[in-house]
Design an enzyme around this catalytic site. Structure first.
Site, PDB file in Angstrom:
ATOM      1  CB  ALA A   1      -0.074  -3.439 -18.172  1.00  0.00           C
TER       2      ALA A   1
ATOM      3  CG  ASN B   1       3.165  -0.018 -13.280  1.00  0.00           C
ATOM      4  OD1 ASN B   1       3.805  -1.158 -13.418  1.00  0.00           O
ATOM      5  ND2 ASN B   1       4.204   0.916 -12.393  1.00  0.00           N
ATOM      6  CB  CYS B   2       1.057  -5.286 -12.381  1.00  0.00           C
ATOM      7  SG  CYS B   2       1.356  -5.980 -11.307  1.00  0.00           S
ATOM      8  CG  PHE B   3       5.701  -4.118 -11.210  1.00  0.00           C
ATOM      9  CD1 PHE B   3       6.544  -5.292  -9.414  1.00  0.00           C
ATOM     10  CD2 PHE B   3       5.001  -5.531 -11.612  1.00  0.00           C
ATOM     11  CE1 PHE B   3       6.824  -6.647  -9.917  1.00  0.00           C
ATOM     12  CE2 PHE B   3       5.666  -6.539 -11.370  1.00  0.00           C
ATOM     13  CZ  PHE B   3       6.480  -7.567 -10.886  1.00  0.00           C
TER      14      PHE B   3
ATOM     15  CE  LYS C   1       3.219  -6.096  -7.658  1.00  0.00           C
ATOM     16  NZ  LYS C   1       2.073  -5.562  -7.819  1.00  0.00           N
TER      17      LYS C   1
END
Length: 238
Positions: free
Chosen positions: A84, A140-142, A157
């Protein structure tokens, strides 16, 4: 002297996430059918949204009730994989292209060169991340940085990217974090994160990345907004 290949540059579009994803899907399909040239575009999400990876089945229940600035936060399914992403205070790029040989990670890293070079022209150095095996369990993608992501020298990131491949054509799009709201980030992912804001206007970033794309891909970018007919086809997307 050889003439540089022509790519289309679609001027920035601000729209809801479902429309942005419909544009990217349409561009990939048209390119896959050899009806459309390779394309670069930049866009922003309005209202704020959380995009879910195509295969991401589970996410917290409270995401269904989130608001930002008195407006509901959209939940949008991406055509690409990954985890996400919160789209608020970010700039998204999309590259639709074919003919790049190599593994998926090699394609990522070849496309990402224009991001590295563009940010270097703004005196920001980026390098590829190195996530461990457990990254897929982080919603969480980040929260992690894989070899397909770009991080700042301090390890934070800056750009998370995802891909979709169809019959030799590739869609790669990614979120560039510029000035996200840390309180909203905490509401969404229930963790605090130090998020650095970069002192550049979106227009400056787009200009730098457009110039670097022409250099890295050895192409000529021609600005061309979406036509009324194209919009009709995009809005008819299921």
């Amino acid at each position: 002297m050889a003439i540089a290949p022509y790519w289309r540059l679609i001027p920035p579009v601000e729209a809801p996430g479902k429309i942005q994803m419909a544009i990217d899907r349409w561009l990939l399909r048209q390119h896959q059918l050899v009806l459309h040239p390779p394309t670069l575009r930049f866009y922003t999400w309005l209202p704020a949204a959380i995009s879910l990876g195509y295969h991401q089945q589970h996410y917290p229940d409270h995401w269904e009730q989130l608001h930002w600035r008195d407006k509901p936060i959209d939940l949008v399914r991406r055509p690409t994989g990954g985890r996400a992403v919160l789209h608020q205070g970010d700039l998204t790029y999309a590259v639709i292209v074919s003919g790049i040989a190599g593994s998926r990670i090699q394609v990522y890293q070849e496309i990402c060169q224009f991001l590295i070079q563009g940010w270097r022209s703004l005196n920001v150095e980026l390098h590829f991340g190195e996530a461990g095996r457990g990254y897929i369990h982080n919603p969480n993608c980040f929260g992690t940085a894989t070899g397909a992501d770009l991080v700042l020298p301090d390890g934070k990131k800056l750009i998370g990217s995802a891909q979709l491949h169809r019959n030799g054509a590739t869609l790669q799009h990614g979120s560039i974090r510029l000035n996200p709201d840390p309180d909203l980030f905490k509401q969404v992912f229930e963790v605090e994160e130090a998020i650095a804001s970069l002192p550049y206007a979106k227009e400056t970033i787009i200009e730098a990345l457009t110039a670097s794309a022409q250099q890295c891909f050895k192409i000529h970018l021609t600005p061309q907004p979406l036509s009324q007919k194209e919009w009709q086809e995009i809005l008819a997307e299921p």
